[in-house]
Design a protein around this motif. Structure first.
Motif, PDB file in Angstrom:
ATOM      1  N   GLU A  10      38.172  57.438  34.459  1.00  0.00           N
ATOM      2  CA  GLU A  10      39.851  56.886  34.523  1.00  0.00           C
ATOM      3  C   GLU A  10      40.711  57.330  33.316  1.00  0.00           C
ATOM      4  N   HIS A  14      43.011  62.397  33.390  1.00  0.00           N
ATOM      5  CA  HIS A  14      43.894  63.470  34.386  1.00  0.00           C
ATOM      6  C   HIS A  14      44.897  63.894  34.062  1.00  0.00           C
ATOM      7  N   ASP A  29      46.449  54.869  38.869  1.00  0.00           N
ATOM      8  CA  ASP A  29      45.894  56.222  38.526  1.00  0.00           C
ATOM      9  C   ASP A  29      47.325  56.590  37.555  1.00  0.00           C
ATOM     10  N   ASP A  30      48.571  56.372  37.880  1.00  0.00           N
ATOM     11  CA  ASP A  30      49.567  57.268  37.365  1.00  0.00           C
ATOM     12  C   ASP A  30      50.514  56.564  36.580  1.00  0.00           C
ATOM     13  N   GLN A  33      52.411  55.213  40.048  1.00  0.00           N
ATOM     14  CA  GLN A  33      51.933  54.413  40.633  1.00  0.00           C
ATOM     15  C   GLN A  33      52.605  53.544  40.383  1.00  0.00           C
TER      16      GLN A  33
END
Lengths: 397, 567, 130
Positions: A10, A14, A29-30, A33
């Motif tokens: 996690e 990404h 997540d990024d 967000q």
């Protein structure tokens, strides 16, 4: 897949082309967000702010609609020049704040620090002016209902800095000393980041005194000039003071133009009595209804008689309005609204300082500018509330 | 993720990584950002508050055994019922389900790692703690006697510590606002791919509706108590007739928050029941959209009806008529929920285990509470029933019969998930029976008392009411015993309970896909998002005494909706 | 004044990629600011005329224009997600509800309220209410 691997996956998983901000929280997540969540949260917080203030706007609307004559009378004691000036200051601080958000988004670190510093400075000026307004009213006995002193009573009026002003200025004075020392030390050590924080804070603390100075110039310089003369005139010639007042208002219309206001200053603080008495608004039905119940203390009664001798019919209504349940209620609401607003300004200054520290550490970039944006939203809503408070409290006739 | 060969290794890892033991020491709890730990801390906090206020309730019932002052004087009685009401409302009911269970469940039900703002969450917990300390210290120091509503002008003139108590309420209000704000953002931005609004568990819908109220209404309470404190400190006169202020306005301010707050109290309970009904009937929830929309409808209608608390306070006739008419609209979404729950059970495989029994009690008691509200919403009958025991019985049926029973049902339902231990079914059922019997025995007689004219908030009464009061008091003690049994059941389970399987009831919402108790990171891999009320792929396994997915539901959802709906 | 930051970012044109950030152009910020100042002057000026009831309406109207400018541009609502705008604006529905009902009620029962002339320390309470 083991859980730990999952966690690490996690944290590093990404690779979508962006470098990782060290401020991306693990459960998002990024960056987008995270930003969207924060933004939504901030808007919700602003909703709570709106509803929080709505209680006071409700009280305002209620008592103003029930007793318009009280509002007309009591608002004479508010200095609309100072109000307009402060409006301008807050609007400018909103500009610098919005500009600061832009700087954060564009990685203009220097610009961001300057913008935040200017916002802080404007906030301090605002508070300085507010301090003058408050202390002047405290001296005059323009206090919340429970302590309100009728303006007929002699011996209330005096000009010059109030002793309360020294009390209020103690903390900013300490801040000047503290930040000054810190600034000096950080310069001596050559710590650039610390001096970038201490410098603006020192300027901010000094700005409070700039505000005090401007406030004093607006509020009491003229009071000294006209002083008791204006007061005497007010009692002998109602017509004249109405004219004087109109002129004064025209001056104020120049919108914080120092020069214009210095010429007319603060007559309405000194001459509420005849001024209001002569105004036709005071012969309204509500007042006649109020007239039915007599004044309670002899002092007010005699003051009312005194006024009755010099002014036109309807003057006895002064006594009805100029009392704790009348103007006192106005000042309760005035202090509640502006006081809570000022507390919000103070809170804003604290978070702005936090932003300033982070800005000097170059934390913000096009991926991570959320905190600047959120504080900006908060700052604008404080400005927004003032945009309504100013006409509602200062500009009523 | 069904059983894999390296079973024992996985079990060990689960043991090591579950959120309860993953890190140790006082600070690892006191400074935790983990929503599950914060939820558990809330649970302990609200239960302590409930225990305290429950003892006070028993003291009140003990006093009311006789028509005269038995062992407290009138002043003490006023303080005790104020303390009971204020603690129950501000420290227990409002944070009970949203803050305790909601914190634990909302992120897991979303398949997320945490709430959107974990630090704000912790901050909110400490605000609750400090508000509680403030509040309790103030009230125990000299004793507050205003009732939990702080009505002016009495609250501006009484000697009690009104300022300290209102500041406590102010702080607690912020705790509530931040919790609500956190949940709204979490549900809006952190739903996993595939979980559209109408694939959310209904508990989340209820929590969302509750959060809307918390964010919209609580600030008004904040300003109200702030103005009340200013009234006491500076005599600002806004609510004080002494200065031409208006005490009825205070009631408008207060109930603009406190009526919607009634729905803060009951909506999460309804959310729990929606889950329990479906899971323990092993049947998809009936009328999903109706239940979801009715939660939002209740939240919004709740803002239109506050005036029904003030029918006899001096409101104008025209306002009372409007508020009375609007009040009846709230019964529509409430009734929709009840009918849908009943329809859910129809032809389902109903398992009467402890959580389900509590859920059934909820429906029975809440329906009585809701229907008796119609009398109070009607102007003519309210004139008679206002401030009598009828009102007391009505709101206890909703607050205790509804919220508390729903909360207990929820605690029993998710207890295996939270602690990893199964509780004793037998004693759980005994506790439910005692609570149900005790509760009805306590409050049914109070309807009669109230309709015969027994006013509330009096320590003394005419002797003809004694019989019913004694029955009520006996019921209260049975209720108390039932609650102690429930407490005993969960404490016993902690020490002796068998290990809980991941899915002891056969639930299809996401929290049942992680181990019991969940690991600190909730989900090792993103959970499969499926219909939260589709029980067909689940099958009971005797070995584990729990349910497992036999046919992993086809993960068709990500394809249809690749991006999490971040609106 | 506020020229400090202009020089450094004149090179950025608006079409450039800033991730999800949307920097406000400087000219827009300045234009909004000057519009706000002009409106402030206007509202102070209109306050010098005695317009009766229209005055409140007019000054609130100007204040609302100013507030809209701040919300739309400074607060970036014009370019924000619609949900944020809906949430913020819907709060005013509840404010209107709150103030509307309270005012309506207070005005409806005012006839039964007896006002009090207070200039002394507290004495008896006058407010029958019912």
């Amino acid at each position: 897949m083991s859980a730990e691997a999952a966690i690490h996956g996690e944290a590093h998983g990404h690779d979508d082309g962006h470098g990782h901000s060290p401020f991306l929280a693990h459960h998002f997540d990024d960056a987008e967000q995270q930003y969207d969540s924060g933004k939504l949260g901030m808007w919700l917080f602003l909703v709570t702010e709106v509803l929080f203030f709505s209680g006071m706007f409700c009280a305002y609307a209620l008592y103003r609609s029930l007793h318009p004559e009280v509002w007309t009378f009591a608002s004479q004691f508010l200095n609309e020049t100072l109000g307009a000036f402060n409006t301008g200051v807050l609007l400018f601080s909103s500009l610098t704040m919005a500009w600061g958000v832009r700087c954060a988004q564009l990685r203009q670190h220097k610009g961001l620090v300057i913008c935040l510093a200017m916002t802080l400075g404007c906030a301090a000026i605002f508070l300085g002016v507010k301090a003058i307004e408050y202390t002047h009213k405290w001296d005059l006995g323009l206090l919340p209902a429970g302590s309100y002193e009728s303006q007929y009573l002699p011996g209330m009026h005096h000009s010059g800095p109030s002793s309360w002003l020294y009390v209020l200025s103690a903390i900013p004075a300490l801040c000047v000393v503290g930040f000054g020392i810190w600034y000096g030390l950080s310069l001596a050590k050559g710590d650039k980041q610390k001096s970038e924080v201490a410098g603006p804070l020192l300027v901010t603390a000094l700005c409070y005194f700039v505000g005090v100075g401007i406030g004093l110039a607006f509020e009491s310089a003229e009071a000294g000039e006209h002083g008791d003369v204006a007061h005497a005139v007010a009692h002998t010639d109602g017509e004249h003071t109405v004219d004087g007042h109109a002129g004064d208002a025209h001056a104020a219309a120049a919108g914080g133009d120092e020069h214009a206001t210095e010429e007319h200053g603060e007559e309405h603080v000194e001459e509420p009595v005849a001024d209001v008495a002569a105004s036709p608004a005071f012969q309204s039905e509500e007042l006649n209804k109020l007239l039915a119940s007599p004044g309670e203390t002899t002092m007010v009664a005699s003051a009312a008689e005194e006024a009755a001798q010099v002014a036109k019919p309807g003057e006895a209504t002064e006594a009805e309005v100029d009392q704790r349940g009348g103007a006192g209620l106005f000042f309760s609401i005035y202090y509640c609204m502006t006081g809570v607003h000022a507390i919000h300004i103070l809170g804003g200054m604290i978070v702005l300082t936090w932003l300033l520290v982070r800005a000097t550490k170059n934390h913000f970039n096009e991926e991570y500018f959320g905190p600047v944006d959120y504080v900006g939203l908060y700052w604008h809503i404080v400005d927004l509330i003032w945009i309504y408070l100013f006409p509602l409290l200062y500009l009523i006739k | 993720m069904s059983a894999v060969p390296a079973d024992s290794a996985r079990a060990q890892q689960e043991e090591r990584e579950n959120f309860l033991v993953f890190s140790k020491g006082f600070l690892s709890w006191a400074l935790t950002l983990d929503h599950k730990r914060i939820g558990l801390m809330y649970l302990i906090g609200v239960m302590s508050a409930f225990f305290l206020a429950g003892i006070l309730a028993l003291l009140i019932r003990l006093e009311l055994m006789t028509p005269t002052n038995t062992y407290m004087n009138n002043q003490t009685y006023n303080q005790i019922f104020t303390l009971h009401g204020a603690i129950m409302v501000f420290l227990f009911i409002i944070p009970s389900v949203p803050a305790a269970l909601g914190n634990f469940l909302v992120p897991i039900m979303l398949g997320a790692k945490d709430v959107a703002f974990p630090r704000l969450n912790l901050c909110s917990f400490y605000l609750w703690v400090s508000g509680a300390i403030f509040f309790l210290a103030a009230m125990f120091y000299t004793g507050l006697d205003t009732g939990w509503t702080f009505y002016t002008p009495y609250s501006t003139t009484t000697q009690g510590p009104v300022v300290a108590a209102t500041l406590g309420v102010f702080i607690l209000g912020f705790s509530s606002i931040f919790t609500g704000l956190n949940f709204i953002v979490t549900i809006n931005t952190m739903r996993p791919p595939g979980m559209s609004w109408f694939k959310m568990p209904l508990f989340l819908w209820a929590t969302y509706a509750t959060s809307i109220i918390q964010v919209l209404a609580t600030p008004v309470l904040g300003i109200t108590v702030l103005l009340l404190a200013a009234e006491r400190l500076m005599h600002i006169g806004i609510f004080d007739p002494e200065y031409n202020g208006d005490p009825v306005t205070y009631q408008h301010f207060f109930w603009f928050y406190s009526h919607p707050a009634v729905y803060i109290m009951i909506l999460p309970g309804m959310g729990i029941i929606s889950e329990l009904m479906s899971v323990h009937s092993h049947k998809s929830i009936f009328g999903y959209r109706f239940i979801a929309y009715s939660s939002i409808a209740i939240a919004l209608f709740g803002f239109l009806v506050w005036g029904h608390h003030m029918f006899t306070s001096g409101m104008a006739d025209v306002t009372t008529i409007i508020f009375s008419a609007l009040t009846f609209t709230v019964s529509i979404p409430s009734a929709i929920k009840v009918f849908n729950w009943l329809a859910t059970m129809y032809k389902g495989t109903v398992q009467l285990n402890t959580p389900m029994l509590y859920a059934l009690s909820f429906i029975f008691l809440f329906t009585i509470g809701g229907l008796t509200g119609l009398w109070l919403g009607a102007l003519s009958t309210d004139r008679v029933l206002h401030d009598t025991y009828f009102v007391v019985a009505h709101f206890h049926y909703v607050m205790v019969g509804g919220t508390l029973v729903g909360f207990l049902g929820g605690v029993f339902h998710w207890w295996p998930k939270m602690t990893g231990k199964m509780f004793s079914e037998l004693w759980g059922k005994v506790s439910c029976a005692l609570v149900f019997i005790g509760f009805n025995l306590t409050f049914l007689p109070q309807f009669v008392l109230g309709s015969r004219g027994m006013p509330r908030r009096y320590a003394q009464y005419v002797p003809e009411f004694q019989e019913l009061h004694v029955i009520s008091s006996i019921g209260a003690f049975i209720l108390g015993i039932g609650l102690f049994v429930a407490l005993g059941v969960v404490i016993h389970s902690l020490m002796r309970g068998r290990k809980a399987p991941p899915n002891p009831w056969g639930g299809a919402t996401l929290e049942w896909q992680c181990s019991s108790p969940p690991p600190y990171y909730n989900f090792a891999t993103p959970p499969r998002v499926n219909d939260p009320y589709d029980y067909t792929p689940l099958e009971y396994r005797d070995a584990e005494r729990g349910w497992e997915y036999v046919h992993p539901p086809t993960t068709d959802t990500p394809a249809t909706e690749p991006e999490p709906a971040r609106t | 004044m506020a020229d400090h930051a202009v020089s450094s970012h004149s090179s950025h044109s608006e079409g450039e990629h800033h991730g999800f950030a949307h920097p406000m152009p400087v000219w827009q910020l300045l234009a909004v600011f000057f519009a706000l100042i002009v409106l402030t002057i206007l509202t102070v000026y209109q306050a010098t005329f005695d317009l009766g009831n229209m005055e409140l309406v007019l000054s609130l109207f100007i204040a609302t224009i100013k507030a809209s400018l701040v919300v739309l541009f400074f607060m970036h609502m014009l370019y924000d997600k619609p949900l944020n705008a809906i949430i913020f604006l819907s709060s005013f529905i509840f404010v209107a509800l709150f103030i509307g009902f309270t005012l309506m009620d207070a005005h409806a029962y005012q006839d039964s309220v007896e006002l009090k002339q207070v200039d002394s320390p507290r004495s008896e309470v006058v407010m029958p209410g019912e």
